[in-house]
Design a protein around this motif. Structure first.
Motif, PDB file in Angstrom:
ATOM      1  N   GLU A 195       0.827  -1.204   0.000  1.00 23.94           N
ATOM      2  CA  GLU A 195       0.000   0.000   0.000  1.00 23.94           C
ATOM      3  C   GLU A 195       0.863   1.256   0.000  1.00 23.94           C
ATOM      4  OE1 GLU A 195      -2.980  -0.178   3.056  1.00 23.94           O
ATOM      5  OE2 GLU A 195      -3.701  -2.122   2.371  1.00 23.94           O
ATOM      6  N   ILE A 196       1.947   1.233   0.752  1.00 24.13           N
ATOM      7  CA  ILE A 196       2.862   2.380   0.776  1.00 24.13           C
ATOM      8  C   ILE A 196       3.392   2.651  -0.628  1.00 24.13           C
ATOM      9  CG2 ILE A 196       5.158   3.129   1.549  1.00 24.13           C
ATOM     10  CD1 ILE A 196       4.498   1.768   4.244  1.00 24.13           C
ATOM     11  N   LEU A 207       1.116   7.327  -6.291  1.00 25.30           N
ATOM     12  CA  LEU A 207      -0.030   8.142  -6.703  1.00 25.30           C
ATOM     13  C   LEU A 207       0.129   9.589  -6.253  1.00 25.30           C
ATOM     14  CD1 LEU A 207      -2.988   5.763  -5.754  1.00 25.30           C
ATOM     15  CD2 LEU A 207      -2.268   6.360  -8.065  1.00 25.30           C
ATOM     16  N   ILE A 208       0.485   9.749  -5.001  1.00 23.72           N
ATOM     17  CA  ILE A 208       0.635  11.101  -4.452  1.00 23.72           C
ATOM     18  C   ILE A 208       1.761  11.849  -5.161  1.00 23.72           C
ATOM     19  CG2 ILE A 208       1.249  12.419  -2.392  1.00 23.72           C
ATOM     20  CD1 ILE A 208      -0.206  10.161  -0.790  1.00 23.72           C
ATOM     21  N   ILE A 219      -9.028   1.818   0.807  1.00 27.25           N
ATOM     22  CA  ILE A 219      -9.454   0.943   1.883  1.00 27.25           C
ATOM     23  C   ILE A 219      -8.214   0.177   2.334  1.00 27.25           C
ATOM     24  CG2 ILE A 219     -10.950  -0.955   2.615  1.00 27.25           C
ATOM     25  CD1 ILE A 219     -12.506   1.581   1.904  1.00 27.25           C
ATOM     26  N   HIS A 220      -7.769   0.461   3.525  1.00 22.35           N
ATOM     27  CA  HIS A 220      -6.514  -0.092   4.018  1.00 22.35           C
ATOM     28  C   HIS A 220      -6.679  -1.531   4.486  1.00 22.35           C
ATOM     29  CE1 HIS A 220      -4.935   3.856   3.514  1.00 22.35           C
ATOM     30  NE2 HIS A 220      -5.952   4.337   4.196  1.00 22.35           N
ATOM     31  N   GLY A 221      -5.624  -2.308   4.255  1.00 20.89           N
ATOM     32  CA  GLY A 221      -5.627  -3.722   4.595  1.00 20.89           C
ATOM     33  C   GLY A 221      -5.849  -4.601   3.381  1.00 20.89           C
ATOM     34  N   ASN A 222      -5.993  -3.984   2.215  1.00 17.46           N
ATOM     35  CA  ASN A 222      -6.260  -4.723   0.977  1.00 17.46           C
ATOM     36  C   ASN A 222      -5.031  -4.865   0.082  1.00 17.46           C
ATOM     37  OD1 ASN A 222      -8.946  -5.150   1.626  1.00 17.46           O
ATOM     38  ND2 ASN A 222      -9.640  -3.309   0.585  1.00 17.46           N
ATOM     39  N   ASP A 223      -3.872  -4.504   0.589  1.00 15.38           N
ATOM     40  CA  ASP A 223      -2.618  -4.600  -0.166  1.00 15.38           C
ATOM     41  C   ASP A 223      -2.737  -3.989  -1.565  1.00 15.38           C
ATOM     42  OD1 ASP A 223      -1.006  -5.795   1.865  1.00 15.38           O
ATOM     43  OD2 ASP A 223      -2.039  -7.681   1.503  1.00 15.38           O
ATOM     44  N   GLU A 224      -2.538  -4.785  -2.627  1.00 14.34           N
ATOM     45  CA  GLU A 224      -2.549  -4.254  -3.996  1.00 14.34           C
ATOM     46  C   GLU A 224      -3.903  -3.687  -4.409  1.00 14.34           C
ATOM     47  OE1 GLU A 224      -1.345  -7.330  -3.261  1.00 14.34           O
ATOM     48  OE2 GLU A 224       0.786  -6.931  -3.484  1.00 14.34           O
ATOM     49  N   ASP A 225      -4.953  -4.029  -3.689  1.00 13.78           N
ATOM     50  CA  ASP A 225      -6.295  -3.518  -3.987  1.00 13.78           C
ATOM     51  C   ASP A 225      -6.678  -2.366  -3.063  1.00 13.78           C
ATOM     52  OD1 ASP A 225      -6.711  -5.389  -6.042  1.00 13.78           O
ATOM     53  OD2 ASP A 225      -7.336  -6.907  -4.589  1.00 13.78           O
ATOM     54  N   VAL A 226      -5.701  -1.619  -2.606  1.00 16.39           N
ATOM     55  CA  VAL A 226      -5.949  -0.510  -1.687  1.00 16.39           C
ATOM     56  C   VAL A 226      -6.864   0.551  -2.304  1.00 16.39           C
ATOM     57  CG1 VAL A 226      -3.844   0.768  -2.331  1.00 16.39           C
ATOM     58  CG2 VAL A 226      -4.864   1.082  -0.053  1.00 16.39           C
ATOM     59  N   ILE A 227      -6.802   0.743  -3.623  1.00 14.88           N
ATOM     60  CA  ILE A 227      -7.679   1.721  -4.277  1.00 14.88           C
ATOM     61  C   ILE A 227      -9.046   1.085  -4.443  1.00 14.88           C
ATOM     62  CG2 ILE A 227      -8.078   3.150  -6.309  1.00 14.88           C
ATOM     63  CD1 ILE A 227      -4.989   2.957  -6.768  1.00 14.88           C
ATOM     64  N   SER A 228     -10.016   1.636  -3.747  1.00 14.22           N
ATOM     65  CA  SER A 228     -11.358   1.081  -3.746  1.00 14.22           C
ATOM     66  C   SER A 228     -12.248   1.721  -4.807  1.00 14.22           C
ATOM     67  CB  SER A 228     -11.993   1.274  -2.366  1.00 14.22           C
ATOM     68  OG  SER A 228     -13.340   0.907  -2.374  1.00 14.22           O
ATOM     69  N   ASP A 229     -12.123   3.038  -4.981  1.00  8.58           N
ATOM     70  CA  ASP A 229     -12.983   3.772  -5.901  1.00  8.58           C
ATOM     71  C   ASP A 229     -12.287   5.078  -6.259  1.00  8.58           C
ATOM     72  OD1 ASP A 229     -15.215   4.305  -7.445  1.00  8.58           O
ATOM     73  OD2 ASP A 229     -16.564   4.657  -5.752  1.00  8.58           O
ATOM     74  N   HIS A 230     -12.739   5.700  -7.337  1.00  5.40           N
ATOM     75  CA  HIS A 230     -12.177   6.989  -7.750  1.00  5.40           C
ATOM     76  C   HIS A 230     -13.132   7.681  -8.705  1.00  5.40           C
ATOM     77  CE1 HIS A 230     -11.088   5.421 -11.740  1.00  5.40           C
ATOM     78  NE2 HIS A 230     -10.712   4.326 -11.094  1.00  5.40           N
ATOM     79  N   SER A 231     -12.899   8.962  -8.927  1.00  6.78           N
ATOM     80  CA  SER A 231     -13.678   9.715  -9.904  1.00  6.78           C
ATOM     81  C   SER A 231     -13.536   9.059 -11.267  1.00  6.78           C
ATOM     82  CB  SER A 231     -13.169  11.156 -10.022  1.00  6.78           C
ATOM     83  OG  SER A 231     -13.209  11.823  -8.802  1.00  6.78           O
ATOM     84  N   ASP A 232     -14.624   8.971 -11.987  1.00  9.13           N
ATOM     85  CA  ASP A 232     -14.594   8.348 -13.311  1.00  9.13           C
ATOM     86  C   ASP A 232     -14.323   9.418 -14.364  1.00  9.13           C
ATOM     87  OD1 ASP A 232     -14.704   6.454 -15.283  1.00  9.13           O
ATOM     88  OD2 ASP A 232     -16.892   6.470 -15.429  1.00  9.13           O
ATOM     89  N   TYR A 255       4.529  16.393   0.517  1.00  9.75           N
ATOM     90  CA  TYR A 255       4.444  14.931   0.499  1.00  9.75           C
ATOM     91  C   TYR A 255       4.491  14.330   1.900  1.00  9.75           C
ATOM     92  CZ  TYR A 255       5.532  10.081  -0.640  1.00  9.75           C
ATOM     93  OH  TYR A 255       5.511   8.715  -0.716  1.00  9.75           O
ATOM     94  N   GLU A 256       5.378  14.803   2.739  1.00  8.77           N
ATOM     95  CA  GLU A 256       5.527  14.247   4.088  1.00  8.77           C
ATOM     96  C   GLU A 256       4.269  14.470   4.922  1.00  8.77           C
ATOM     97  OE1 GLU A 256       8.086  12.343   5.315  1.00  8.77           O
ATOM     98  OE2 GLU A 256       8.802  12.372   3.258  1.00  8.77           O
ATOM     99  N   LYS A 257       3.693  15.656   4.841  1.00 17.55           N
ATOM    100  CA  LYS A 257       2.472  15.941   5.606  1.00 17.55           C
ATOM    101  C   LYS A 257       1.305  15.091   5.100  1.00 17.55           C
ATOM    102  CE  LYS A 257       3.577  20.633   7.039  1.00 17.55           C
ATOM    103  NZ  LYS A 257       3.232  22.052   6.913  1.00 17.55           N
ATOM    104  N   ILE A 258       1.214  14.931   3.791  1.00 17.33           N
ATOM    105  CA  ILE A 258       0.127  14.142   3.206  1.00 17.33           C
ATOM    106  C   ILE A 258       0.245  12.689   3.650  1.00 17.33           C
ATOM    107  CG2 ILE A 258      -0.883  13.268   1.048  1.00 17.33           C
ATOM    108  CD1 ILE A 258       0.175  15.958  -0.221  1.00 17.33           C
ATOM    109  N   THR A 259       1.425  12.101   3.479  1.00 21.33           N
ATOM    110  CA  THR A 259       1.591  10.689   3.806  1.00 21.33           C
ATOM    111  C   THR A 259       1.439  10.426   5.298  1.00 21.33           C
ATOM    112  OG1 THR A 259       4.015  10.914   3.840  1.00 21.33           O
ATOM    113  CG2 THR A 259       2.995  10.173   1.779  1.00 21.33           C
ATOM    114  N   HIS A 260       1.748  11.400   6.103  1.00 14.90           N
ATOM    115  CA  HIS A 260       1.578  11.256   7.559  1.00 14.90           C
ATOM    116  C   HIS A 260       0.114  11.037   7.933  1.00 14.90           C
ATOM    117  CE1 HIS A 260       2.416  11.814  11.809  1.00 14.90           C
ATOM    118  NE2 HIS A 260       1.402  12.647  11.859  1.00 14.90           N
ATOM    119  N   GLU A 261      -0.800  11.592   7.147  1.00 19.48           N
ATOM    120  CA  GLU A 261      -2.231  11.513   7.458  1.00 19.48           C
ATOM    121  C   GLU A 261      -2.927  10.297   6.842  1.00 19.48           C
ATOM    122  OE1 GLU A 261      -3.524  13.269   9.704  1.00 19.48           O
ATOM    123  OE2 GLU A 261      -1.932  14.747   9.919  1.00 19.48           O
ATOM    124  N   ILE A 262      -2.243   9.549   5.997  1.00 22.10           N
ATOM    125  CA  ILE A 262      -2.828   8.371   5.351  1.00 22.10           C
ATOM    126  C   ILE A 262      -2.968   7.234   6.372  1.00 22.10           C
ATOM    127  CG2 ILE A 262      -2.504   6.639   3.516  1.00 22.10           C
ATOM    128  CD1 ILE A 262      -2.949   9.417   2.369  1.00 22.10           C
TER     129      ILE A 262
END
Length: 100
Positions: free
Chosen positions: A11-12, A18-19, A77-90, A45-52
């Protein structure tokens, strides 16, 4: 890198890329942790990743740095490893972002 120590390595890698990609394109990021806006319109970047991953789900909203207009969003959705991205703007920019 300021991701929480308990965040999964896969996930990291995905979320970090992405970020970085969106920041490199001149966008800023807001982070919603499911309870509150932990960070608004940041290009740091550091502030953003700190809040993830403060909660089980994180929403990232991307905006143009120059005028703050919304570009798109994605949900993690955390805990899904490679499937961490659950949804996004189409929209094209977001489809290209998550396809990489």
């Amino acid at each position: 890198m300021a991701f929480p120590s308990y965040m999964r390595p896969a996930e990291i890698k995905i979320v970090g890329a992405l970020i970085k990609k969106m920041l490199d394109q001149g966008y800023v990021v807001s982070v919603y942790d499911g309870e509150e806006w932990a960070l608004k319109k940041s290009g740091d970047y550091e502030k953003i990743t700190h809040e993830i991953a403060a909660t089980d789900a994180t929403e990232l909203v991307f905006r143009k740095a120059e005028d703050g207009s919304k570009v798109g969003w994605l949900q993690l959705i955390h805990g899904n490893d490679e499937d961490v991205i659950s949804d996004h703007s189409d929209i094209e920019i977001m489809r290209e972002l998550v396809a990489a």
